[in-house]
Design an enzyme around this catalytic site. Structure first.
Site, PDB file in Angstrom:
ATOM      1  N   HIS A  87       1.850   4.562  -2.814  1.00  0.00           N
ATOM      2  CA  HIS A  87       1.978   6.006  -2.599  1.00  0.00           C
ATOM      3  C   HIS A  87       3.368   6.494  -3.026  1.00  0.00           C
ATOM      4  CE1 HIS A  87      -1.782   6.578  -0.561  1.00  0.00           C
ATOM      5  NE2 HIS A  87      -1.474   5.815   0.474  1.00  0.00           N
ATOM      6  N   HIS A 102       0.835  -1.215   0.000  1.00  0.00           N
ATOM      7  CA  HIS A 102       0.000   0.000   0.000  1.00  0.00           C
ATOM      8  C   HIS A 102       0.865   1.259   0.000  1.00  0.00           C
ATOM      9  CE1 HIS A 102      -3.771   2.195   1.223  1.00  0.00           C
ATOM     10  NE2 HIS A 102      -2.863   3.047   1.666  1.00  0.00           N
ATOM     11  N   GLU A 103       1.801   1.329   0.940  1.00  0.00           N
ATOM     12  CA  GLU A 103       2.644   2.520   1.039  1.00  0.00           C
ATOM     13  C   GLU A 103       3.614   2.628  -0.143  1.00  0.00           C
ATOM     14  OE1 GLU A 103       1.745   4.711   2.982  1.00  0.00           O
ATOM     15  OE2 GLU A 103       0.445   3.491   4.268  1.00  0.00           O
TER      16      GLU A 103
END
Length: 595
Positions: free
Chosen positions: A392, A388-389
């Protein structure tokens, strides 16, 4: 699970992010802060002189330099503080940067109002020139925001209060990350361990129901003892949101929030309406979980435990990184090489240490590589958090490398697409390579949990935020009791079939996102868009991939709804959310058949 949390200096350097890429120490950062003060004097000297194209361009270029330096100082200072919230030197540096930001806000506050006084058709004409090409979207925003920008003196007054308006959030962060202590309790091995934010979720995944129950009750017992303080902190944050929206001539705080992304209010309301219309799917999942766990009734602390205990294995950080990279293979060799290079070169702060900010995030500043904060605890959830990160971080990496500074920053609305798409690709990879029904059930349940926590749960949060802001705007007082009652009633609707308790009525008190009003709905809309985009990449291949990579490289050169349309998803309609919920139902059907 280790029984003791390490101090920062006990963590190996290979598991720490490399802040020296920004500044080698606070003294070097202080030099840039002094340079910022000098540039501010120069920028402020242009006040009252924005009468021609050349001066406006000079101011824009100077502001770019100022903003980049300011963001660099802020990024460094908050990262150093997040390493250890109890470090007084880091706290002092962060306070200095925040104070400088107040000065920056005051000395630059004239700029937008002064531009507003210029005939907008003239600004549009300037924007057609080649040396203004990087500022075309910015000038377009000037026209869109014109009615919501105040006079020069009024803007200056608001800027001078920026540190105070941020007080509820900063007070909650310090209380939550540094001051609250949750005591010790026994883990699965009957060892006494300290309960922390980082360990709490891991304990809720324990196969031992007593461990789950004790962690849940002990954590909320602490929050309950601070209910009045935390309630006042949140209530004042909500009042601040409503006041600022009213001062800027918006009809509501919610309208002000979605206006910033040029998103229609219907997108927020459509999300809540679609989820409420399909809430029976969540009720079906709750009943499915109860049956699999063979429990007479399901408690809130039973919602996170994996349903297939044999596959509840631990992952080293190295294993997690490899698993993630394998899952992201559909994004192409260049994406994988760029991401692996970052993982190997100081992008990630991996493990929890005493005083470290809880949770996970990605941050970055223009001209430098992005950073990722984790509190890695060896679970499958941590593998997905890394993915997920990383989404980003790669969005930041490509946007910064392909857009000029003014267009490099993307909004949170599209940021959550990049992160959750990575999670979707990873779960699809794991399901596709599995040949064991128990493993498939484990993975399907994890996938269902992503839907539950990212779509259903975040929408419930969004509804809570909408209700409490509306009450303040209607002149209805909020109290600790009313916050608990509102939150309890929402859980009653969303989690029909779960035996509710008094503890769950306090959950609002530990959600940091509520101090960034109307942020969480973007998780749910982003997840819905990511499902559509990841399905497109997996089914249609290169053409969809190229559109998606172009989207990652587009930064904020257009409004988020338009950027997603270019990538192939129209969030202006309920369709993506409805389709996402349909996918949830299909996964639930498949999981049921595997039993």
């Amino acid at each position: 699970m280790n029984s003791n949390i390490k101090n920062r200096d006990e963590i190996e350097d290979i598991y720490k992010w490399n802040t020296a890429n920004l500044y080698k120490d606070s003294e070097e950062a202080a030099k840039d802060m002094q340079f910022i003060r000098e540039l501010l004097e120069k920028f402020h000297g242009l006040s009252g002189k924005l009468s021609n194209k050349e001066t406006i361009l000079e101011a824009l270029l100077l502001q770019d330099t100022l903003d980049q330096l300011m963001e660099k100082c802020y990024t460094y200072a908050h990262m150093k503080l997040d390493e250890d919230n109890a470090n007084t030197a880091s706290l002092a540096l962060f306070d200095q940067v925040k104070s400088l930001f107040v000065t920056y806000s005051e000395m630059t506050s004239y700029f937008i109002p002064e531009l507003m006084k210029i005939d907008y058709t003239l600004l549009e004409e300037y924007s057609k020139a080649e040396d203004f090409q990087d500022y075309r979207h910015f000038i377009k925003e000037i026209g869109r925001n014109k009615e919501h920008i105040l006079s020069d003196p009024e803007e200056k007054i608001l800027s001078s209060f920026s540190e105070l308006t941020g007080a509820p959030k900063s007070i909650f962060q310090i209380l939550n990350n540094a001051d609250l202590k949750f005591g010790h309790l026994k883990n699965e091995n009957n060892e006494s361990v300290e309960l922390t934010h980082g360990r709490y979720h891991g304990m809720l995944q324990s196969q031992n129901r007593e461990v789950r129950k004790n962690a849940y009750n002990q954590l909320y017992g602490v929050y309950k003892s601070f209910r009045n303080t935390i309630a006042q902190t949140l209530i004042n944050s909500v009042k601040k949101d409503c006041l600022l929206a009213r001062l800027r001539k918006h009809n509501s705080a919610l309208e002000a929030s979605v206006f910033a992304d040029n998103v229609d209010l219907s997108v927020y309301n459509n999300l809540i309406n679609s989820v409420r219309k399909n809430i029976s799917l969540l009720h079906r999942y709750v009943e499915f979980r109860r049956q699999v766990m063979k429990l007479p009734e399901l408690q809130m602390y039973d919602l996170y435990v994996p349903l297939v205990s044999e596959l509840n294995k631990a992952y080293t950080y190295q294993e997690a990184a490899k698993l993630m990279l394998d899952g992201l293979a559909p994004l192409g060799e260049k994406y994988l090489q760029d991401l692996k290079g970052g993982l190997d070169n100081g992008w990630v702060d991996v493990y929890e240490n005493k005083g470290k900010t809880s949770g996970a995030y990605s941050t970055g500043t223009y001209g430098y590589h992005p950073y990722i904060l984790l509190n890695f605890n060896h679970t499958i959830n941590d593998v997905f958090t890394l993915a997920h990160e990383a989404g980003h971080a790669m969005h930041t990496f490509y946007s910064h490398n392909n857009q000029p500074y003014r267009n490099a920053s993307y909004t949170i609305f599209v940021a959550e697409v990049a992160s959750t798409l990575n999670e979707n690709l990873l779960i699809n990879h794991l399901l596709a390579k599995s040949t064991d029904n128990k493993e498939k059930l484990y993975l399907l349940n994890y996938n269902l949990e992503q839907f539950r926590t990212t779509v259903f749960r975040q929408t419930m949060f969004a509804e809570f935020e909408k209700i409490i802001h509306q009450k303040i705007e209607e002149g209805i007082s909020l109290t600790p009791d009313s916050l608990c009652e509102i939150y309890y009633e929402l859980n009653k609707f969303y989690y029909q079939g779960v035996q509710l308790d008094d503890e769950i009525s306090m959950e609002w008190s530990r959600i940091p996102h509520f101090y960034n009003a109307f942020y969480v709905y973007k998780y749910a809309t982003g997840f819905s868009a990511a499902v559509a985009l990841s399905n497109g990449i997996l089914k249609e291949g290169q053409e969809k991939l190229e559109k998606y990579l172009a989207f990652l490289s587009s930064g904020g050169k257009d409004y988020p709804i338009e950027l997603l349309k270019y990538a192939g998803v129209d969030m202006g309609t309920p369709q993506p959310v409805d389709d996402c919920l349909k996918s949830f139902g299909e996964s639930l059907d498949l999981a049921t058949k595997l039993l």
